[in-house]
Scaffold this motif. Structure first.
Motif, PDB file in Angstrom:
ATOM      1  N   PRO A  26      -2.421   2.570   4.361  1.00 48.48           N
ATOM      2  CA  PRO A  26      -2.788   1.286   4.962  1.00 48.48           C
ATOM      3  C   PRO A  26      -4.269   0.992   4.752  1.00 48.48           C
ATOM      4  O   PRO A  26      -5.122   1.827   4.989  1.00 48.48           O
ATOM      5  CB  PRO A  26      -2.459   1.481   6.450  1.00 48.48           C
ATOM      6  CG  PRO A  26      -2.406   2.955   6.646  1.00 48.48           C
ATOM      7  CD  PRO A  26      -1.943   3.539   5.357  1.00 48.48           C
ATOM      8  N   SER A  27      -4.546  -0.220   4.284  1.00 46.44           N
ATOM      9  CA  SER A  27      -5.903  -0.633   3.988  1.00 46.44           C
ATOM     10  C   SER A  27      -6.364  -1.635   5.038  1.00 46.44           C
ATOM     11  O   SER A  27      -5.772  -2.698   5.191  1.00 46.44           O
ATOM     12  CB  SER A  27      -5.966  -1.266   2.585  1.00 46.44           C
ATOM     13  OG  SER A  27      -7.266  -1.740   2.318  1.00 46.44           O
ATOM     14  N   PHE A  28      -7.418  -1.265   5.764  1.00 50.05           N
ATOM     15  CA  PHE A  28      -7.953  -2.151   6.785  1.00 50.05           C
ATOM     16  C   PHE A  28      -8.946  -3.147   6.189  1.00 50.05           C
ATOM     17  O   PHE A  28      -9.159  -4.215   6.717  1.00 50.05           O
ATOM     18  CB  PHE A  28      -8.608  -1.328   7.891  1.00 50.05           C
ATOM     19  CG  PHE A  28      -7.700  -0.256   8.430  1.00 50.05           C
ATOM     20  CD1 PHE A  28      -6.582  -0.581   9.186  1.00 50.05           C
ATOM     21  CD2 PHE A  28      -7.938   1.072   8.167  1.00 50.05           C
ATOM     22  CE1 PHE A  28      -5.743   0.398   9.672  1.00 50.05           C
ATOM     23  CE2 PHE A  28      -7.109   2.061   8.650  1.00 50.05           C
ATOM     24  CZ  PHE A  28      -6.004   1.717   9.408  1.00 50.05           C
ATOM     25  N   SER A  29      -9.535  -2.761   5.089  1.00 51.65           N
ATOM     26  CA  SER A  29     -10.403  -3.646   4.307  1.00 51.65           C
ATOM     27  C   SER A  29     -10.563  -2.988   2.948  1.00 51.65           C
ATOM     28  O   SER A  29      -9.992  -1.929   2.691  1.00 51.65           O
ATOM     29  CB  SER A  29     -11.763  -3.851   4.985  1.00 51.65           C
ATOM     30  OG  SER A  29     -12.519  -2.656   4.926  1.00 51.65           O
ATOM     31  N   ALA A  78      -6.431  11.536   3.793  1.00 52.60           N
ATOM     32  CA  ALA A  78      -7.769  11.151   3.343  1.00 52.60           C
ATOM     33  C   ALA A  78      -8.188   9.884   4.073  1.00 52.60           C
ATOM     34  O   ALA A  78      -7.343   9.075   4.483  1.00 52.60           O
ATOM     35  CB  ALA A  78      -7.804  10.936   1.830  1.00 52.60           C
ATOM     36  N   LEU A  79      -9.478   9.714   4.229  1.00 52.24           N
ATOM     37  CA  LEU A  79     -10.024   8.551   4.916  1.00 52.24           C
ATOM     38  C   LEU A  79     -11.245   8.057   4.166  1.00 52.24           C
ATOM     39  O   LEU A  79     -12.146   8.830   3.840  1.00 52.24           O
ATOM     40  CB  LEU A  79     -10.414   8.900   6.350  1.00 52.24           C
ATOM     41  CG  LEU A  79     -11.116   7.786   7.160  1.00 52.24           C
ATOM     42  CD1 LEU A  79     -10.146   6.629   7.414  1.00 52.24           C
ATOM     43  CD2 LEU A  79     -11.663   8.326   8.478  1.00 52.24           C
ATOM     44  N   VAL A 104      -9.804   2.723   4.174  1.00 54.98           N
ATOM     45  CA  VAL A 104      -8.436   3.085   3.807  1.00 54.98           C
ATOM     46  C   VAL A 104      -8.072   4.418   4.444  1.00 54.98           C
ATOM     47  O   VAL A 104      -8.880   5.355   4.483  1.00 54.98           O
ATOM     48  CB  VAL A 104      -8.281   3.196   2.273  1.00 54.98           C
ATOM     49  CG1 VAL A 104      -6.856   3.590   1.894  1.00 54.98           C
ATOM     50  CG2 VAL A 104      -8.660   1.886   1.600  1.00 54.98           C
ATOM     51  N   LEU A 105      -6.858   4.520   4.936  1.00 51.76           N
ATOM     52  CA  LEU A 105      -6.282   5.769   5.417  1.00 51.76           C
ATOM     53  C   LEU A 105      -5.172   6.177   4.458  1.00 51.76           C
ATOM     54  O   LEU A 105      -4.243   5.400   4.214  1.00 51.76           O
ATOM     55  CB  LEU A 105      -5.727   5.612   6.830  1.00 51.76           C
ATOM     56  CG  LEU A 105      -4.967   6.828   7.398  1.00 51.76           C
ATOM     57  CD1 LEU A 105      -5.903   8.018   7.561  1.00 51.76           C
ATOM     58  CD2 LEU A 105      -4.290   6.470   8.714  1.00 51.76           C
ATOM     59  N   ASN A 125       0.802  -1.221   0.000  1.00 49.77           N
ATOM     60  CA  ASN A 125       0.000   0.000   0.000  1.00 49.77           C
ATOM     61  C   ASN A 125       0.840   1.279   0.000  1.00 49.77           C
ATOM     62  O   ASN A 125       0.663   2.156   0.840  1.00 49.77           O
ATOM     63  CB  ASN A 125      -0.967   0.020   1.198  1.00 49.77           C
ATOM     64  CG  ASN A 125      -1.928  -1.131   1.183  1.00 49.77           C
ATOM     65  OD1 ASN A 125      -2.630  -1.348   0.205  1.00 49.77           O
ATOM     66  ND2 ASN A 125      -1.944  -1.901   2.259  1.00 49.77           N
ATOM     67  N   TYR A 126       1.751   1.391  -0.954  1.00 47.67           N
ATOM     68  CA  TYR A 126       2.509   2.633  -1.088  1.00 47.67           C
ATOM     69  C   TYR A 126       2.653   3.002  -2.553  1.00 47.67           C
ATOM     70  O   TYR A 126       2.491   2.176  -3.457  1.00 47.67           O
ATOM     71  CB  TYR A 126       3.876   2.527  -0.427  1.00 47.67           C
ATOM     72  CG  TYR A 126       4.857   1.605  -1.116  1.00 47.67           C
ATOM     73  CD1 TYR A 126       5.627   2.039  -2.200  1.00 47.67           C
ATOM     74  CD2 TYR A 126       5.011   0.286  -0.689  1.00 47.67           C
ATOM     75  CE1 TYR A 126       6.516   1.187  -2.842  1.00 47.67           C
ATOM     76  CE2 TYR A 126       5.903  -0.570  -1.318  1.00 47.67           C
ATOM     77  CZ  TYR A 126       6.655  -0.109  -2.398  1.00 47.67           C
ATOM     78  OH  TYR A 126       7.527  -0.958  -3.023  1.00 47.67           O
TER      79      TYR A 126
END
Length: 502
Positions: free
Chosen positions: A268-271, A332-333, A275-276, A235-236
């Motif tokens: 980082p993707s939590f699902s 962003a969120l 995403v943050l 995730n980069y």
């Protein structure tokens, strides 16, 4: 008598032996028949297996032949594919309507009465974008894109002869699964909002803070060579570019600009839908001191009239600009149906320290500096806004229930606050205006390719911005309203966009 009995017994034994012999012959015959049938069955199986193998060989041969036969997919757009080679034809139409209710000093009546020959906040319509594009890939790694824009982009009458422009034209090569290098006129890597396609923005225009600090100074689309690498697992995203000016840069009297840009994103993707995004970018551009074009300026958030309440023509006003430095932070969120984002951008224009200007000949701005930003938030109904690490920006929701099939489409609401100030750039350089805007948005996405957008904007402009737009100076009046240092004026605007892309 005894002999008769023995004879009868012998006859019985012969009959029994004959019966046994007959049964044995029958069984042997059946066994031989079954063996014959088994052999025949085995032969049939061998024959079928041979036919299947022959068919598979023929199918593989047909596949090899049909790989070079083009496949055509029509609607929306056009895609032609042959093996690993393909070409696509697409485009976008953004038709805008803008209606304004401005305070007294910003009306067209006030502008016509201004001794300074000012301008006004005008209603209007505009093809904001009217693009046709062709893109493709070939030779197992090469790709290209060419896009032409006929959009008016709120040109004034004097600019009407320049209605056609090259939007993007570049060629590239895929160095790896997620690494590319490209060359041509393309979007350089800066800003979360700029990295989001105009087809996917949650509001009609990007925030004024972003446009002021990028569009009118360093981009966003320049002649450049760019290297990009992203990783969907870690995730980069890393982007770098070396860039010049635009394809229409007037370099008859000075050297073309040259700069370098870099952007880093970690998300980082939590699902899949949580995403943050955290990002930062930096650009330095070397400018020939005879280039008077460097400026910071833009509109209130619609693009149907060309005048800008915030307009710092630094190069023209001060001259001797030798370099520009811009950098920004992004956050962003995405959380299921809810989303939020914000950016803050800093900028500086360097001067060679020898120039004097205007009435402030005793002062010397060796560096002209400013900063500004925005935040936005919103929610979607019947769909979810998406995020892409490949570009480090938003993607609009997918429509699973389109209106052309009796569905409701996707509905989206949003709010954005923007703070832009060109009031304290350096000692000796007068303020070029300050503006706050509140934007309320509603989007109705009918299908995956069609969208209607509504924005209601409330903009508050200070006295310097009023003077920049209307031509009024401190002390002048219209209809009983006098422009003072502390005067502010409001603009209420309704923007509507009809959008289709293919």
């Amino acid at each position: 008598m005894n002999q008769l009995i023995l004879t009868k017994k012998g006859n019985r034994m012969n009959l029994f032996n004959k019966i046994i012999l007959c049964l044995t012959l029958v069984l042997m015959t059946l066994s031989l028949t079954n063996l014959s049938r088994a052999d025949a069955h085995s032969d049939r199986l061998d024959n079928i297996e041979s036919q299947v193998q022959d068919a598979l060989i023929k199918i593989k041969g047909m596949e090899k032949k049909t790989k070079d036969v083009p496949t055509i997919k029509v609607g929306p757009g056009l895609k032609i594919k042959s093996g690993k080679n393909e070409v696509k034809f697409g485009g976008r139409i953004h038709f805008d309507v803008g209606l304004h209710d401005a305070d007294t000093l910003l009306t067209c009546e006030a502008a016509s009465d201004s001794a300074g020959g000012g301008n006004c906040v005008a209603d209007g319509t505009n093809f904001r974008r009217l693009r046709l594009a062709m893109s493709g890939k070939y030779a197992d790694g090469f790709y290209y894109k060419a896009s032409v824009d006929w959009g008016a982009s709120a040109k004034t009458i004097d600019d009407n002869e320049d209605q056609t422009s090259v939007d993007e034209v570049y060629m590239g090569y895929k160095l790896g699964k997620s690494t590319t290098i490209s060359l041509g006129k393309q979007k350089i890597p800066l800003s979360f909002a700029e990295s989001t396609s105009s087809n996917d923005l949650p509001f009609i225009e990007r925030a004024p803070a972003v446009d002021i600090m990028t569009d009118s100074s360093i981009g966003p689309k320049q002649m450049s060579v760019q290297l990009r690498h992203w990783d969907k697992t870690a995730n980069y995203l890393i982007e770098t570019a070396l860039h010049g000016g635009t394809d229409l840069a007037d370099t008859d009297d000075y050297d073309e600009r040259f700069g370098y840009t870099g952007r880093v994103v970690y998300a980082p993707s939590f699902s899949k839908s949580q995403v943050l995004h955290l990002g930062a970018w930096y650009d330095y551009t070397d400018v020939d001191r005879n280039d008077v074009d460097p400026e910071w300026s833009y509109r209130i958030g619609l693009n149907v009239f060309d005048e800008k309440p915030l307009d710092a023509d630094v190069g023209d006003d001060l001259g001797d600009i030798t370099g520009m430095e811009h950098y920004g932070g992004e956050i962003a969120l995405l959380y299921d149906n809810f989303w939020a984002a914000g950016e803050w951008i800093w900028g500086a224009m360097e001067r060679d320290g020898a120039g004097k200007f205007g009435a402030n000949a005793g002062d010397n701005c060796s560096s002209v500096e400013t900063d500004m930003g925005y935040y936005e938030l919103g929610a979607t109904i019947n769909g979810k806004r998406r995020y892409t690490i490949k570009k480090g920006g938003w993607k609009r929701p997918k429509v699973k229930d389109p209106v052309n099939k009796g569905g409701a489409g996707v509905h989206e609401i949003g709010y954005r606050f923007n703070n832009s100030s060109l009031s304290t750039m350096c000692n000796g350089y007068d303020s070029q205006g300050q503006m706050h805007t509140h934007t309320f948005g509603y989007n109705w996405q009918l299908t995956n390719n069609n969208r209607i957008m509504f924005n209601y904007i409330l903009a508050t402009i200070d006295s310097d911005g009023i003077g920049e737009l209307s031509g009024y100076t401190i002390g002048e009046s219209f209809n009983g309203v006098t422009l003072e240092d502390t005067t502010t004026q409001d603009i209420k605007a309704l923007g509507i966009r009809f959008q289709t892309n293919w």
